[in-house]
Design a protein around this motif. Structure first.
Motif, mmCIF file in Angstrom:
data_model
loop_
_atom_site.group_PDB
_atom_site.id
_atom_site.type_symbol
_atom_site.label_atom_id
_atom_site.label_comp_id
_atom_site.label_asym_id
_atom_site.label_seq_id
_atom_site.Cartn_x
_atom_site.Cartn_y
_atom_site.Cartn_z
ATOM 1 N N VAL A 1 45.505 46.765 44.482
ATOM 2 C CA VAL A 1 45.018 45.992 45.618
ATOM 3 C C VAL A 1 45.452 46.644 46.925
ATOM 4 C CG1 VAL A 1 45.106 43.768 46.803
ATOM 5 C CG2 VAL A 1 45.024 43.842 44.300
ATOM 6 N N PHE A 2 44.477 46.875 47.803
ATOM 7 C CA PHE A 2 44.740 47.379 49.151
ATOM 8 C C PHE A 2 44.279 46.325 50.146
ATOM 9 C CE2 PHE A 2 43.909 51.108 46.488
ATOM 10 C CZ PHE A 2 45.010 51.908 46.765
ATOM 11 N N THR A 3 45.166 45.920 51.060
ATOM 12 C CA THR A 3 44.806 44.855 51.994
ATOM 13 C C THR A 3 45.071 45.240 53.443
ATOM 14 O OG1 THR A 3 46.968 43.746 52.087
ATOM 15 C CG2 THR A 3 45.499 43.153 50.261
ATOM 16 N N GLU A 4 44.228 44.683 54.309
ATOM 17 C CA GLU A 4 44.504 44.601 55.743
ATOM 18 C C GLU A 4 44.380 43.145 56.108
ATOM 19 O OE1 GLU A 4 42.390 45.440 59.961
ATOM 20 O OE2 GLU A 4 42.179 47.029 58.468
ATOM 21 N N ASP B 1 39.688 46.363 47.499
ATOM 22 C CA ASP B 1 39.956 46.569 48.929
ATOM 23 C C ASP B 1 39.566 45.298 49.662
ATOM 24 O OD1 ASP B 1 40.686 49.549 49.492
ATOM 25 O OD2 ASP B 1 39.047 49.644 48.030
ATOM 26 N N TYR B 2 40.501 44.732 50.414
ATOM 27 C CA TYR B 2 40.274 43.440 51.059
ATOM 28 C C TYR B 2 40.721 43.480 52.516
ATOM 29 C CZ TYR B 2 41.308 38.705 52.610
ATOM 30 O OH TYR B 2 41.382 37.561 53.354
ATOM 31 N N THR B 3 39.879 42.948 53.398
ATOM 32 C CA THR B 3 40.230 42.737 54.803
ATOM 33 C C THR B 3 39.980 41.284 55.133
ATOM 34 O OG1 THR B 3 39.590 44.988 55.409
ATOM 35 C CG2 THR B 3 39.759 43.389 57.180
ATOM 36 N N GLY B 4 40.987 40.597 55.671
ATOM 37 C CA GLY B 4 40.798 39.192 56.020
ATOM 38 C C GLY B 4 42.110 38.467 56.219
ATOM 39 N N SER B 5 42.088 37.178 56.004
ATOM 40 C CA SER B 5 43.233 36.320 56.290
ATOM 41 C C SER B 5 44.361 36.511 55.280
ATOM 42 C CB SER B 5 42.801 34.847 56.282
ATOM 43 O OG SER B 5 42.488 34.435 54.958
ATOM 44 N N ASN B 6 45.567 36.152 55.702
ATOM 45 C CA ASN B 6 46.718 36.194 54.796
ATOM 46 C C ASN B 6 46.552 35.219 53.635
ATOM 47 O OD1 ASN B 6 47.949 36.520 57.823
ATOM 48 N ND2 ASN B 6 48.877 37.945 56.383
ATOM 49 N N THR C 1 33.747 40.525 60.985
ATOM 50 C CA THR C 1 33.791 41.140 62.310
ATOM 51 C C THR C 1 33.517 42.648 62.315
ATOM 52 O OG1 THR C 1 36.195 41.189 62.033
ATOM 53 C CG2 THR C 1 35.277 39.399 63.369
ATOM 54 N N PHE C 2 33.987 43.364 61.296
ATOM 55 C CA PHE C 2 33.759 44.806 61.208
ATOM 56 C C PHE C 2 33.385 45.171 59.768
ATOM 57 C CE2 PHE C 2 36.266 44.400 65.034
ATOM 58 C CZ PHE C 2 35.700 45.341 65.893
ATOM 59 N N PRO C 3 32.169 44.800 59.357
ATOM 60 C CA PRO C 3 31.815 44.954 57.943
ATOM 61 C C PRO C 3 31.809 46.392 57.444
ATOM 62 C CG PRO C 3 29.906 44.308 59.264
ATOM 63 C CD PRO C 3 31.095 44.157 60.135
ATOM 64 N N THR C 4 31.410 47.356 58.278
ATOM 65 C CA THR C 4 31.385 48.750 57.812
ATOM 66 C C THR C 4 32.685 49.473 58.128
ATOM 67 O OG1 THR C 4 30.288 49.501 59.853
ATOM 68 C CG2 THR C 4 28.883 48.904 57.991
ATOM 69 N N SER D 1 35.536 49.363 41.228
ATOM 70 C CA SER D 1 36.193 49.093 42.507
ATOM 71 C C SER D 1 35.420 48.009 43.245
ATOM 72 C CB SER D 1 36.245 50.378 43.348
ATOM 73 O OG SER D 1 36.901 50.158 44.576
ATOM 74 N N LEU D 2 36.137 47.053 43.802
ATOM 75 C CA LEU D 2 35.543 45.934 44.534
ATOM 76 C C LEU D 2 35.938 46.036 46.002
ATOM 77 C CD1 LEU D 2 34.125 43.133 44.734
ATOM 78 C CD2 LEU D 2 36.347 42.117 44.123
ATOM 79 N N ALA D 3 34.950 46.104 46.892
ATOM 80 C CA ALA D 3 35.199 46.119 48.333
ATOM 81 C C ALA D 3 34.773 44.781 48.909
ATOM 82 C CB ALA D 3 34.425 47.249 48.998
ATOM 83 N N ILE D 4 35.729 44.031 49.465
ATOM 84 C CA ILE D 4 35.458 42.713 50.030
ATOM 85 C C ILE D 4 35.363 42.863 51.548
ATOM 86 C CG2 ILE D 4 36.243 40.328 50.233
ATOM 87 C CD1 ILE D 4 37.896 40.805 47.672
#
Length: 550
Positions: free
Chosen positions: A304-307, A284-289, A206-209, A199-202
């Motif tokens: 893939v799970f994104t915010e 798991d990715y959080t960031g830009s479109n 701004t809110f790393p944890t 599993s890869l967590a990117i």
């Protein structure tokens, strides 16, 4: 059962009960008080942070080809910390070697390890607060909460939901099928939760944890090994997390390489190599479109799970507490300088004004009320710095400067007393199809959008959420029939709605064990923290069966 599981079993049981009731509960107090965390916890945490500055960050036994690190605090401090760094191939190989023992562990053994990690993280919340403050630019009180207890809540929530999902199927059963006059068929059956793989967590800047813990702990507790890829500007909070996780794993008899840190540098990122690696099964990715599109296009068969980005809106149709409404909106626009994924951007107001407890208010008076409430909130420099924090990325500051030409300036932005900073900029625009408000303008930038009437504002906000994405929406109204229509409209747009918030809770805030964060039902993200869909695909149930011995 393991010692770790027994030690924290009551906390897990309470978390499961909270998920069922959706009532307020937390085992991790959000107040940075010595009475809670120990009289010396504050000074110990600051001293521990200071000891890390200018030093080589120690991760015993971690793959290392060179050392990297160039974090500079938005508050002006050069951290000068270097971290062990290895290429994607070395990390994937180490993760693969560590998988066998972790995969073979029971759900209780893995849950026990995860719960112990969270417990130890909580005891280091003051250190994590300083680490978060000086990598994200949040003021310390917010950094303590968001980087510490609130993130830990979300991690525990993921563990609890995963436990529910894994416990849905019993470990063993005797299956008996009648055969009429013949002897029945009797089989012994066993079921095992089998993880997907690496599993890869990117992480984000701004809110790393807070944004990373749900996916990290969901993957770990379901048996997957984990590679944590921090943003190059916000490595320390996740490096501390990885160090604690590796310590707990080793003490429990597992390879510490079950959890690895992927450090790189701006301009030479290894994220693309990790995403494209066929061994990576979950992302798991959080960031830009834009980068979200890259993840999806290159992730192969990975789950893939994104915010991602969205345009959050407030619609003002009326209020019975005008001052309370303006104060609440002012705080929501100012908190961490609009750099929260839940921060509102567009404020839809009818051209003809609204009815309030102070009588009719014109559109201009509504705008002036919100701008005035921001001025009052930020009048004291120390308070302003504590609410707004600083700007994490210099590009956001440049965006504020260029945004002034997008509409009429109702409230101009200005630097605050400390750090790289900017107070909220408010612009007024018409609701044109090509208006600047129809795209995310990340940072302390908001728009007063004039609409024909309240229903038009609700529809415009819901339509924008559906087409461009939104994580939050807010409504101020006194007409119950229209409120009911708005609830339906935003539900179909796949965005969570807050109604008539005037007190100490804000549209930006999301409570673990009660509020789902993101819905996965519009372009702002395909996942929700932390519903069953966020968890269940991280493992599969596999069966073995044989005739029962006589």
């Amino acid at each position: 059962m393991t010692d770790n599981f027994r030690r924290h079993e009551a906390m897990l049981a309470d978390a499961l009960a909270a998920l069922q009731s959706r009532a307020f509960w937390t085992p991790f107090p959000e107040t940075p008080s010595g009475k809670i965390y120990g009289e010396s916890a504050r000074s110990d945490g600051e001293a521990a942070f200071q000891a890390l500055l200018g030093a080589a960050f120690d991760l015993p036994g971690h793959p290392e080809e060179r050392r990297l690190g160039a974090e500079v605090s938005p508050w002006g401090l050069d951290l000068r910390i270097t971290y062990p760094s290895a290429g994607a191939g070395a990390l994937i190989a180490a993760s693969g070697r560590a998988a066998a023992g972790w995969t073979a562990a029971t759900p209780a053994e893995r849950a026990g390890v995860c719960l112990e990690i969270l417990h130890r993280l909580n005891r280091q919340s003051f250190l994590m607060g300083h680490a978060t403050m000086h990598t994200t630019g949040q003021a310390f009180p917010m950094a303590f909460q968001a980087g510490g207890p609130h993130a830990q809540d979300r991690g525990l929530e993921a563990v609890a939901v995963a436990w529910q999902e894994m416990m849905r199927t019993p470990a063993t059963a005797v299956w008996e099928k009648p055969q009429g006059k013949a002897a029945p068929i009797v089989l012994e059956k066993q079921w095992r939760a089998v993880p997907r793989g690496i599993s890869l967590a990117i992480g984000c800047n701004t809110f790393p944890t807070w944004n990373s813990y749900p996916g990290m702990f969901a993957s770990l507790v379901t048996g997957n090994t984990l590679i944590v890829k921090p943003h190059p500007a916000a490595i320390l909070p996740l490096a501390l997390t990885v160090r604690i996780a590796r310590e707990v794993l080793a003490e429990a008899g597992f390879s510490p390489d079950v959890v690895l840190l992927a450090v790189d540098e701006a301009g030479a990122e290894i994220t693309g190599d990790l995403i494209a690696a066929p061994e990576v099964a979950i992302i798991d990715y959080t960031g830009s479109n834009a980068f979200g599109d890259h993840v999806r296009a290159n992730a192969g068969g990975a789950l893939v799970f994104t915010e991602e980005a969205g345009v959050n809106s407030i619609t003002i149709a009326g209020t019975d507490d005008f001052r309370g409404m303006c104060s609440n909106i002012a705080f929501s626009l100012s908190l961490y300088s609009g750099q929260m994924c839940t921060a509102p951007q567009n404020i839809y107001v009818p051209k003809g004004g609204i009815q309030t407890d102070e009588g009719p208010k014109t559109l201009d008076e509504v705008a002036a009320g919100i701008a005035g409430a921001i001025d009052a909130l930020l009048a004291d420099p120390a308070r302003a710095s504590g609410v707004c924090g600083t700007i994490a990325n210099p590009a956001t500051l440049a965006r504020v400067a260029s945004a002034r030409g997008m509409g009429g300036v109702l409230r101009d932005s200005a630097p605050l007393a400390e750090g790289r900073s900017a107070s909220p900029l408010i612009l007024q625009v018409e609701d044109a199809p090509d208006g600047p408000h129809r795209h995310e303008c990340f940072g302390p930038i908001s728009f007063i959008v004039a609409v024909e009437d309240a229903d038009a504002g609700i529809q415009a906000a819901a339509d924008l959420a559906r087409s461009k994405g939104a994580i939050t929406a807010a409504l101020y109204d006194t007409d119950e029939a229209r409120i009911a229509r708005a609830i339906d409209a935003f539900a179909w747009a796949g965005v969570n709605l807050s109604i008539n918030l005037t007190g100490g809770i804000y549209v930006n805030q999301s409570a673990a064990f009660s509020d789902y964060h993101v819905t996965g039902a519009n372009p702002a993200g395909n996942a929700s923290l932390t519903d069953s869909a966020f968890i269940a695909g991280r493992f599969r149930v596999v069966m073995s069966r044989r005739p029962k011995a006589a």
